[in-house]
Design an enzyme around this catalytic site. Structure first.
Site, mmCIF file in Angstrom:
data_model
loop_
_atom_site.group_PDB
_atom_site.id
_atom_site.type_symbol
_atom_site.label_atom_id
_atom_site.label_comp_id
_atom_site.label_asym_id
_atom_site.label_seq_id
_atom_site.Cartn_x
_atom_site.Cartn_y
_atom_site.Cartn_z
ATOM 1 N N CYS A 1 0.788 -1.134 0.150
ATOM 2 C CA CYS A 1 -0.184 0.039 0.010
ATOM 3 C C CYS A 1 0.833 1.185 0.028
ATOM 4 C CB CYS A 1 -1.073 -0.133 1.074
ATOM 5 S SG CYS A 1 -1.759 -1.465 1.596
ATOM 6 N N ARG B 1 6.476 -11.358 5.355
ATOM 7 C CA ARG B 1 5.932 -11.173 6.728
ATOM 8 C C ARG B 1 6.524 -12.113 7.644
ATOM 9 N NH1 ARG B 1 -0.397 -10.433 5.021
ATOM 10 N NH2 ARG B 1 -0.042 -8.544 3.758
ATOM 11 N N GLN C 1 1.587 -10.559 -3.566
ATOM 12 C CA GLN C 1 0.044 -10.086 -3.218
ATOM 13 C C GLN C 1 -0.566 -9.572 -4.684
ATOM 14 O OE1 GLN C 1 -0.471 -7.825 -0.107
ATOM 15 N NE2 GLN C 1 -1.865 -9.140 0.621
ATOM 16 N N ASP D 1 -2.100 -7.559 -5.743
ATOM 17 C CA ASP D 1 -2.864 -6.322 -4.999
ATOM 18 C C ASP D 1 -3.307 -5.130 -5.879
ATOM 19 O OD1 ASP D 1 -3.150 -4.972 -2.733
ATOM 20 O OD2 ASP D 1 -1.190 -4.849 -2.103
ATOM 21 N N HIS E 1 -4.779 -0.942 -5.666
ATOM 22 C CA HIS E 1 -5.459 0.299 -5.408
ATOM 23 C C HIS E 1 -6.154 1.062 -6.245
ATOM 24 C CE1 HIS E 1 -1.802 -0.711 -2.544
ATOM 25 N NE2 HIS E 1 -2.995 -0.745 -1.756
ATOM 26 N N LYS F 1 -15.166 -4.083 4.692
ATOM 27 C CA LYS F 1 -14.809 -4.958 3.352
ATOM 28 C C LYS F 1 -15.711 -6.198 3.202
ATOM 29 C CE LYS F 1 -12.653 -8.007 6.601
ATOM 30 N NZ LYS F 1 -11.646 -8.920 6.934
ATOM 31 N N HIS G 1 -8.282 -1.161 -1.374
ATOM 32 C CA HIS G 1 -7.353 -1.983 -1.740
ATOM 33 C C HIS G 1 -8.192 -3.273 -2.053
ATOM 34 C CE1 HIS G 1 -4.526 -0.288 1.543
ATOM 35 N NE2 HIS G 1 -5.847 0.125 2.170
HETATM 36 ZN ZN LIG Z 1 -3.103 -1.884 -0.151
#
Ligand SMILES: [Zn+2]
Ligand SMILES: [Zn+2]
Length: 639
Positions: free
Chosen positions: A329, A358, A376, A378, A380, A459, A505
């Protein structure tokens, strides 16, 4: 007289404090035989509990969702009794129902799966005897006296407040327990012990090591059989085993929890990402890439140092603190903030297949399912508040296409404002109704998880369902009211005012590594042609035909197909068997006849063979099949 009210509002009067069983029998004998417990004024209790005042009663039958836990917990009593019959000095601790069955933690000499059958036959004796579970209440002193030779039970009882303690007995066995239990042991007819592992008393490594013996139980023998079949099938499909056999990936002590993708694993990876990129381009996304290491100042600004510090890998370079990104992010926020934006540009959909790290405890690492380094998928999305609904629908449709490419269905879950949250009531109302109305328009049923959203916004989670019926949460769509604030992101609106964009996200595959693990198990390694690491193997039937195979292989490669030639001096049967074990979708044999006629013998994994297929025709059909990402080779109609 006692007045009983049923869930449908119906009422009935009884004299003499009826039990749940009496109430059930007043409906019908057959119905009563299927009742296992009751909900008495909102509390689950034994069916034999006397009802002493006007009450609402819901009878629980073997078909009700609560019944399975009662069955399984009762089965743990039956197992504990059987174990005490065989191992007289075993000391019992606790025996709860768990998701797939039950377990009992017992202090005893180690047992193995070889001991299961004798425990099971001892259990079967109690089942056959249909022993009633009888509840009685005792004082704490009596309970301690009863358990004077049982260190774990007396430890647990001594921690309880003064007052009555309930004991449940069936046959010669008594356990102290809250209940409820089945009316009798006869209901436990479809059971099986499943595994044994070590466990520490009170999960404390300094305390005694116990044997945790697991089992499962169903009301129906067919359901047990199906469960055991799926369990075996899941073992057979284990992605770590298939990954090793197909040389897809490996793990090494030099980087625990961080997968190494081998050549064939990368073919899978690339096939997946090609699909992902093509679909994202169609859906109007752009792709970005941000560094994996960013300075601490950024992580302080994003809030990660405060909330996520213990999962982050950090280092110091040139006396400056850095962290390896656990999420993509903040990098995405910096790109958005790099120049001013106009409302005319919105929505902006910026995707990033970012490598994140992680730190997970070594004990929880599990193949590709739980790793320390992963990618990921991902994205945005930045938008105005009236674009929320369309953007959410767009993400849901994109997810449907991506999951659909593997024949995977999915379920949706909407999570709303939690107790601790940032943002105003108005912001939450806009955000939540945006998500909700998108779900309504999209028209797919969803579950509502009240209060389970993130602190920064509501979410939607997407759970896929694999070939074994297992569900996996992969996708998530999260509205974020915090990041645009922290990074002071704005756009210039039509009235020339600077406004905060709404930011979402989202991931669809989630972790690419984990998603590949799921796909390996979903397909049991038999990938559809468009994904298969090796799509076709050529088997020249003698060395003189290798040159011919090489000539054809060049044409296949020009057509974008992934192929191999098996040059080994093994017999043809052996080569066919090895190709089948390697789960190569197309096995192409070349003999003299094929060479002369410009054809191939085409064998598929289902064992079907077609002779004399013209090379040209096969190539065209395979190309079209791969391009359309068809799931099954049955669609490949060869003349
Ligand atoms: Zn994000
Ligand atoms: Zn119990």
């Amino acid at each position: 007289m006692v007045n009983i009210t049923f869930p449908d509002g119906g009422q009935k009067q009884f004299a003499d404090n009826p039990t749940g069983l009496d109430v059930a029998k007043s409906i019908s004998e057959g119905f009563a035989r299927n009742c296992v417990a009751m909900e008495l004024n909102g509390t689950l209790v034994d069916l034999m509990t006397p009802i002493t005042e006007d009450s609402t009663v819901r009878l629980i039958t073997t078909k009700d969702p609560e019944a399975l836990d009662i069955l399984r917990h009762s089965a743990s009593h039956v197992m504990a009794q059987a174990i005490l019959h065989i191992y007289a000095d075993a000391k019992l601790t606790i025996g709860p129902a768990v998701e797939d069955g039950f377990y009992y933690d017992i202090d005893m000499a180690p047992v193995s799966e070889d001991d299961f059958s004798k425990i099971e036959s001892e259990m079967a004796k109690a089942v056959k005897a249909k022993l009633p579970f009888v509840r009685r209440e005792v004082s704490k002193t009596e309970a301690l006296d009863f358990y004077k030779d049982e260190p774990y039970k007396s430890e647990m009882i001594s921690e309880l407040d003064e007052g009555t303690i309930s004991f449940y007995a069936h046959g010669d066995f008594t356990d102290f327990c809250r209940g409820p239990h089945l009316p009798h042991t006869g209901f436990v007819k479809a059971f099986k012990l499943t595994k044994v592992s070590g466990a520490y008393w009170r999960a404390d490594q300094t305390k005694a090591q116990l044997q945790r013996i697991y089992g499962t139980a169903f009301f129906d023998k067919k359901e047990l059989k199906q469960y055991l079949y799926l369990r075996e099938e899941a073992k057979r499909r284990n992605h770590r085993k298939i990954g090793q056999a197909m040389e897809l990936f490996s793990f090494h002590d030099e980087a625990p929890g961080m997968p190494f993708f081998h050549a064939k694993g990368m073919e899978l990876w690339n096939a997946l990402l090609d699909l992902w990129r093509a679909e994202h381009r169609l859906a109007g996304y752009v792709e970005t890439k941000t560094p994996i290491m960013l300075n601490i100042g950024l992580w302080e600004r994003s809030g990660h140092m405060e909330n996520y510090r213990e999962n982050m890998y950090t280092t110091t370079v040139d006396e400056m603190g850095y962290a390896i990104k656990p999420m993509n992010c903040p990098g995405g926020m910096l790109i958005y903030g790099n120049r001013p934006h106009s409302y005319r540009e919105l929505p902006i959909r910026a995707a990033e297949v970012g490598l994140v790290h992680r730190h997970e405890l070594s004990g929880v690492l599990a193949g590709l399912f739980r790793v320390r380094a992963f990618h990921q998928d991902d994205a945005h999305l930045f938008m105005t508040s009236d674009q929320i609904q369309d953007e959410i629908i767009g993400i849901l449709k994109l997810s449907e296409r991506l999951y659909g490419a593997f024949g995977l269905g999915f379920e949706l879950e909407l999570s709303t404002r939690p107790e601790k949250s940032i943002g105003t009531d108005e912001q939450w109302a806009t955000a939540t109704s945006g998500l909700q109305s998108a779900l309504d328009v999209y028209g797919h049923a969803y579950r509502l998880n009240e209060g389970d959203g993130a602190f920064y916004g509501p979410k939607i989670d997407l759970h896929i369902k694999d070939a074994l019926g297992r569900t996996w949460q992969c996708g998530t769509i999260q509205l974020d009211m915090s990041m645009p604030e922290r990074f002071d992101l704005t756009y210039v609106d039509s009235d020339n005012q600077r406004r905060r964009p709404i930011m979402i996200h989202r991931t669809i595959f989630g972790s690419i590594e984990r998603f590949l693990g799921i796909l390996i198990e979903h397909f049991a390694g038999k990938f559809p042609l468009w994904m298969a690491p090796v799509q076709a193997v050529f088997l020249p039937i003698n060395d003189a035909l290798i040159a011919e195979a090489q000539k054809i292989e060049i044409e296949f490669r020009k057509a974008g197909l992934r192929t191999e030639i098996d040059h080994r001096t093994e017999s043809l049967n052996r080569k066919i068997r090895d190709a089948q074990l390697a789960k190569i979708p197309l096995i192409l044999t070349i003999g003299e006849k094929e060479k002369e006629s410009g054809t191939l013998a085409v064998r598929t994994l289902d064992g079907a063979v077609r002779y004399g297929v013209p090379v040209e025709e096969l190539l065209q059909k395979l190309q079209a099949h791969v391009k359309a990402r068809r799931l099954s080779l049955e669609d490949l109609t060869l003349t």
